[in-house]
Design a protein around this motif. Structure first.
Motif, PDB file in Angstrom:
ATOM      1  N   THR A 406       0.854  -1.184   0.000  1.00 53.23           N
ATOM      2  CA  THR A 406       0.000   0.000   0.000  1.00 53.23           C
ATOM      3  C   THR A 406       0.897   1.243   0.000  1.00 53.23           C
ATOM      4  O   THR A 406       2.003   1.215   0.551  1.00 53.23           O
ATOM      5  N   PRO A 407       0.448   2.353  -0.615  1.00 53.49           N
ATOM      6  CA  PRO A 407       1.320   3.536  -0.697  1.00 53.49           C
ATOM      7  C   PRO A 407       1.824   4.023   0.659  1.00 53.49           C
ATOM      8  O   PRO A 407       2.958   4.505   0.772  1.00 53.49           O
ATOM      9  N   GLU A 408       1.024   3.873   1.705  1.00 57.98           N
ATOM     10  CA  GLU A 408       1.431   4.420   3.012  1.00 57.98           C
ATOM     11  C   GLU A 408       2.602   3.648   3.618  1.00 57.98           C
ATOM     12  O   GLU A 408       3.358   4.196   4.410  1.00 57.98           O
ATOM     13  N   TRP A 409       2.754   2.379   3.267  1.00 51.64           N
ATOM     14  CA  TRP A 409       3.895   1.594   3.764  1.00 51.64           C
ATOM     15  C   TRP A 409       5.179   2.095   3.071  1.00 51.64           C
ATOM     16  O   TRP A 409       6.214   2.255   3.696  1.00 51.64           O
ATOM     17  N   VAL A 410       5.066   2.395   1.793  1.00 52.56           N
ATOM     18  CA  VAL A 410       6.231   2.902   1.048  1.00 52.56           C
ATOM     19  C   VAL A 410       6.586   4.312   1.541  1.00 52.56           C
ATOM     20  O   VAL A 410       7.755   4.631   1.773  1.00 52.56           O
ATOM     21  N   GLU A 411       5.551   5.135   1.722  1.00 51.37           N
ATOM     22  CA  GLU A 411       5.803   6.495   2.222  1.00 51.37           C
ATOM     23  C   GLU A 411       6.465   6.462   3.592  1.00 51.37           C
ATOM     24  O   GLU A 411       7.363   7.249   3.890  1.00 51.37           O
ATOM     25  N   ALA A 412       6.006   5.548   4.438  1.00 50.53           N
ATOM     26  CA  ALA A 412       6.599   5.444   5.781  1.00 50.53           C
ATOM     27  C   ALA A 412       8.086   5.113   5.649  1.00 50.53           C
ATOM     28  O   ALA A 412       8.925   5.672   6.367  1.00 50.53           O
ATOM     29  N   CYS A 413       8.431   4.226   4.723  1.00 49.88           N
ATOM     30  CA  CYS A 413       9.850   3.877   4.527  1.00 49.88           C
ATOM     31  C   CYS A 413      10.633   5.072   4.010  1.00 49.88           C
ATOM     32  O   CYS A 413      11.749   5.347   4.464  1.00 49.88           O
ATOM     33  N   ASP A 414      10.053   5.795   3.053  1.00 49.33           N
ATOM     34  CA  ASP A 414      10.735   6.991   2.517  1.00 49.33           C
ATOM     35  C   ASP A 414      11.008   7.994   3.632  1.00 49.33           C
ATOM     36  O   ASP A 414      12.068   8.592   3.706  1.00 49.33           O
ATOM     37  N   ARG A 415      10.005   8.191   4.472  1.00 44.83           N
ATOM     38  CA  ARG A 415      10.111   9.244   5.495  1.00 44.83           C
ATOM     39  C   ARG A 415      10.927   8.829   6.704  1.00 44.83           C
ATOM     40  O   ARG A 415      11.541   9.670   7.356  1.00 44.83           O
ATOM     41  N   MET A 416      10.906   7.537   7.012  1.00 45.02           N
ATOM     42  CA  MET A 416      11.588   7.092   8.234  1.00 45.02           C
ATOM     43  C   MET A 416      12.954   6.480   7.948  1.00 45.02           C
ATOM     44  O   MET A 416      13.647   6.067   8.871  1.00 45.02           O
ATOM     45  N   GLY A 417      13.326   6.394   6.670  1.00 46.23           N
ATOM     46  CA  GLY A 417      14.650   5.882   6.345  1.00 46.23           C
ATOM     47  C   GLY A 417      14.764   4.382   6.491  1.00 46.23           C
ATOM     48  O   GLY A 417      15.622   3.881   7.213  1.00 46.23           O
ATOM     49  N   VAL A 418      13.883   3.652   5.809  1.00 52.59           N
ATOM     50  CA  VAL A 418      13.974   2.191   5.805  1.00 52.59           C
ATOM     51  C   VAL A 418      14.012   1.751   4.343  1.00 52.59           C
ATOM     52  O   VAL A 418      13.228   2.236   3.526  1.00 52.59           O
ATOM     53  N   LEU A 419      14.944   0.862   4.014  1.00 48.69           N
ATOM     54  CA  LEU A 419      15.075   0.387   2.632  1.00 48.69           C
ATOM     55  C   LEU A 419      13.964  -0.605   2.324  1.00 48.69           C
ATOM     56  O   LEU A 419      13.409  -1.214   3.244  1.00 48.69           O
ATOM     57  N   MET A 420      13.678  -0.771   1.038  1.00 44.60           N
ATOM     58  CA  MET A 420      12.582  -1.677   0.690  1.00 44.60           C
ATOM     59  C   MET A 420      12.909  -2.532  -0.529  1.00 44.60           C
ATOM     60  O   MET A 420      13.446  -2.047  -1.505  1.00 44.60           O
ATOM     61  N   MET A 421      12.575  -3.819  -0.418  1.00 45.56           N
ATOM     62  CA  MET A 421      12.553  -4.707  -1.583  1.00 45.56           C
ATOM     63  C   MET A 421      11.087  -4.828  -1.945  1.00 45.56           C
ATOM     64  O   MET A 421      10.286  -5.340  -1.160  1.00 45.56           O
ATOM     65  N   CYS A 422      10.728  -4.310  -3.102  1.00 43.22           N
ATOM     66  CA  CYS A 422       9.315  -4.159  -3.448  1.00 43.22           C
ATOM     67  C   CYS A 422       8.919  -5.284  -4.408  1.00 43.22           C
ATOM     68  O   CYS A 422       9.498  -5.427  -5.479  1.00 43.22           O
ATOM     69  N   GLU A 423       7.922  -6.070  -4.008  1.00 42.57           N
ATOM     70  CA  GLU A 423       7.630  -7.327  -4.706  1.00 42.57           C
ATOM     71  C   GLU A 423       6.244  -7.328  -5.335  1.00 42.57           C
ATOM     72  O   GLU A 423       5.277  -6.895  -4.708  1.00 42.57           O
TER      73      GLU A 423
END
Ligand code: GAL
Length: 844
Positions: A406-423
């Protein structure tokens, strides 16, 4: 190994032994930092585009998948789709007054009772699927005004994700369908809307089919938007900014697509404004004007330069934003804003992963998307809460297993500095598979947190029997990712040796489990970077210290399923090889469904490092000790189990400590039980005879005691404590109908000490400007309702999620003892204030 084989193994092989809960408070740092960034990035709506939240005031009713008479008469005879505009149930005048009122996001599966039906195991024993026709179809309706001033605009409805198959009507006219549970989709409603009048949207959601083998929810479980634009407008998910830094200057290459939905050709020009985190314009760009044919579109590009850019990193997640503006016939006709970051992320076959040229290990967790109390329909704040919990143990990366997030999980990573492997969900080069992949890459390619695209997980056929076809499917998916985003590597989570099939096409190689493969693969494939796409599958029940198949519990001493690795095993592997980029543990949070290692009455998995509520299990502190945060690793010392073992006096109890200090000495009721050196990436343990009282671990560094941790025998529960969860720590929330307070419920003994074994049933009375939207306790075997205003404590803890109304004021929550046991518990009260805020632009 396929999941089916594993399920058969579920009851067989759990390794290791015993005990405790640990509710030491999580520090607030990660959340506080995110809070500051969130405040900075709140953006005003940009006119003339209006993106209106379409979540409030829907009507809902169950249909039926086999009996048309119970399905609003849909499909009773042949002619439903015969004529445009004749669907009576989808007209404004249709009487839905008896339907249930609700707001989105909504997951009806979490509201259903559990069923003891083996087939429903994956779905957490919820009655959703073809065999449950009466609880697998949901109808949603919403009437709304389109004002006269909207004449001439394009109006569409946008869904961030619905589970699962959607049919949509507007004003009695069929609009279209969507057939997957995770990708966003939209319908252009313009031609069918009544301008200056009341309109109606009707949606039939069919959750009979699933996409996965885990709990997936049911219904409109993510946000919905009504988007209004000029006929000449920016196309969906087409705006992007790519960055390259050289000699202290960042070149931003921006591009977008403008669509002309008007009847005449038009000239259009595009400009970009780049803002820094403080909102100051730091660069601009302009594209050459172009003429766009009716029903046509054109691509615009521009270049901007940022001097001395602030880089995005896990420690300083600096975000820039771009405002893209379209001008046509001398006036601004559309604009949108998106954020992006300036950073480099490199996977190197010899040196592992580096961010901005600084080498670092990926300390990741895989996570599904559901949470206690709310199922798959999470209020936005919960995404940030969940990430703050994971950050607290030093987790710096998440994998969105096994679907588009969901977009809010990605936004949270962008804002809080967490890397993501997006599947993505579907590994396929069929039109549906490629469409899902394209929407994911386009939707999220501006997010600096994303370092890697994953085209799927454990696709046995594509790796073995159908390896030849797999190679083609993989190649096609990789090509599509590269075309839409040449800046990120493409991979997938592979359970196997990665020798053939889909793996051939990948840029970097991910191994699920199977620690025997990577060393050999590294030698044979010196040009491929390697990481652990899925590791561990360690299991534990929070606060439980014995493995008991009769009670479906797993002890806390780092046990694991037969195909997995303990936390210590996998991290000693990936954490110590220079060439390995790190990896993603299965899983950060427990999740509903796939109830491993036991089936019924367990309703969720026990793989989580934290439980369904986010309460840490003991292994959390293994990770916190060795993953740590920041340049100076915080000293960590965590002792378990608890020390309430009445009736087991004189019996040996296994005691463990997780720590990153040099040496730990254990004291049992004041007497030393011995001192032990902490092995690198390991733990220390003792076996001592139980006697009520106190155990204390004293940890030293360079010969000095710097930290201690204690467990004390408590009395029985005497009072209830109700507080805001320390990870969120807010006694005041927004009065916007969306924000939440996350409450922690505990039982204290007479001396005010939390009782780690308490299981009392607590009831909640909520009044004022808020409502209870879910409860949980992290017990994988608890079949109490997630929605009733009561919950038993599980090993001393429960969680209550309260949501504000749109009226500012106070929410009063009272927690009282509900159970039948004779003991009285002093009740607790808590007041949450709700403050007036400007509501997000929304459909009224
Ligand atoms: C993996 C799979 C996950 C989960 C896990 C349990 O093979 O990718 O979705 O099923 O096993 O150990």
């Amino acid at each position: 190994m396929s999941n089916f084989t594993r399920r058969d193994l579920l009851r067989s092989g759990i390794s290791s032994g015993l005990a405790l809960s640990a509710s030491s408070l999580l520090a607030r740092s990660a959340w506080a930092r995110a809070e500051a960034v969130l405040a900075d990035t709140a953006l005003p709506a940009i006119l003339p585009r209006e993106k209106l939240l379409f979540d409030f005031d829907w009507k809902f009713q169950f249909g039926n998948s086999v009996d048309p008479a119970k399905d609003l008469g849909f499909g009773v005879d042949q002619g439903d789709f015969a004529k445009t505009g004749e669907f009576a149930f989808a007209k404004v005048k249709f009487d839905d007054s008896k339907w249930r009122d609700l707001n989105l996001p909504h997951d009806w599966a979490v509201e259903l009772p559990f069923v003891h039906d083996h087939v429903q195991m994956s779905h957490g024993y919820k009655p959703v699927g073809r065999r449950y026709p009466e609880s697998s179809i949901g109808w949603y309706r919403r009437t709304f005004d389109i004002p006269a001033r909207d004449a001439g605009r394009r109006i569409s409805i946008d869904f961030d994700g619905v589970f699962r198959d959607v049919l949509l009507w507007v004003n009695g006219c069929f609009m279209g369908r969507n057939d997957n549970g995770y990708a966003p989709f939209h319908f252009d409603l313009t031609d069918f809307l009544a301008i200056g009048a009341r309109n109606c949207i009707t949606i039939r959601v069919d959750a009979s089919f699933g996409d996965g083998w885990f709990y997936e929810g049911a219904g409109i479980y993510r946000h919905v938007w009504l988007t209004k634009t000029d006929p000449v407008h920016l196309d969906r998910f087409e705006s992007y900014a790519r960055t390259a830094v050289s000699g202290g200057t960042c070149t931003v290459s921006a591009a977008t697509v403008v669509r002309n939905a008007g009847a005449k050709p038009t000239d259009a020009g595009v400009t970009w404004k780049i803002l820094d985190t403080a909102g100051k314009t730091v660069a601009t760009a302009e594209a050459v004007q172009q003429s766009i044919a009716p029903d046509g579109s054109a691509t615009f590009t521009g270049t901007a330069k940022i001097a001395n850019p602030s880089l995005w990193s896990v420690d300083s997640p600096n975000l820039y934003s771009a405002i893209v503006t379209v001008e046509s016939a001398g006036k601004v006709v559309d604009a949108e804003q998106f954020s992006f970051g300036v950073r480099t992320a490199v996977f190197d076959p010899e040196k592992g992963f580096s961010l901005n040229d600084k080498s670092m290990k990926i300390q990741g967790t895989c996570n599904h998307q559901d949470h206690a109390g709310v199922g798959a329909s999470l209020p936005d704040r919960l995404q940030h809460f969940r990430l703050a919990v994971l950050k607290e143990m030093g987790c710096n990366a998440v994998r969105t297993s096994h679907n588009m997030p969901t977009p809010e999980w990605v936004e949270a990573c962008d804002r809080m500095g967490v890397l993501m492997m997006c599947e993505t969900r579907q590994m396929s080069s069929n039109p549906e598979g490629l469409a899902q992949l394209a929407s994911m890459v386009k939707r999220y390619r501006n997010s600096p947190s994303i370092i890697l695209w994953s085209v799927g997980n454990e696709e046995g056929q594509m790796q073995t029997e159908m390896a030849e076809q797999g190679a083609k499917v993989g190649a096609q998916m990789v090509r599509l990712c590269h075309e839409l985003d040449p800046t990120r590597p493409v991979s997938a989570a592979v359970n196997g040796d990665n020798a053939k099939g889909v793996s051939e096409a990948f840029d970097i190689t991910g191994f699920n489990y199977n620690l025997a493969f990577p060393d050999e693969y590294h030698k044979k494939n010196p040009r491929r970077a390697i990481y652990g796409s899925e590791t561990s599958s360690a299991i534990a029940t929070r606060g439980v210290y014995s493995t008991d198949p009769l009670r479906n519990t797993v002890n806390a001493y780092d046990g694991v399923v037969p195909w997995g690795e303990t936390a210590e095993e996998w991290w000693k592997f990936y954490g110590t090889r220079e060439w390995a980029a790190g990896g993603f543990a299965w899983t950060g949070f427990d999740y509903r469904g796939e109830p491993t290692p036991y089936g019924w009455p367990s309703i969720n998995s026990q793989f989580g490092i934290v439980d369904m509520c986010g309460f840490p299990k003991d292994t959390f502190y293994y990770y916190k000790a060795w993953w740590g945060q920041g340049p100076e690793k915080e000293p960590v010392l965590h002792l378990f189990p608890h020390w309430n073992w009445e009736g087991r006096e004189g019996e040996p109890i296994k005691i463990w400590a997780y720590s990153n200090l040099d040496e730990i000495e254990l004291f049992v009721n004041g007497a030393s039980a011995g001192s032990q050196k902490v092995p690198h990436l390991g733990h220390v343990e003792w076996n001592v005879k139980y006697a009520a009282g106190l155990i204390e671990a004293r940890g030293s560094k360079d010969g000095k005691v710097v930290l201690s941790d204690k467990r004390e025998t408590t009395g029985s529960p005497a009072s209830i404590r109700l507080t805001v969860d320390p990870v969120d720590a807010r006694n005041e929330i927004n009065a916007d109908g969306e924000d939440i307070a996350i409450l922690r419920v505990e039982a204290l003994d007479k001396e005010g000490r939390p009782v780690p074994t308490a299981g009392n049933v607590i009831g909640f009375k909520v009044s004022g400007e808020g409502k209870l939207i879910g409860v949980g306790n992290g017990d994988p075997n608890c079949q109490e309702s997630d929605k009733d205003p009561k919950r038993s404590l599980f090993n001393g803890l429960a969680q209550v999620i309260i949501q504000s109304t749109k009226e500012p004021g106070e929410i009063h929550i009272e927690a009282v003892k509900e159970g039948w046991e004779g003991v009285e518990l002093t009740p607790a009260k808590l007041i949450i204030k709700t403050r007036r805020v400007e509501l997000r632009p929304q459909v009224l």
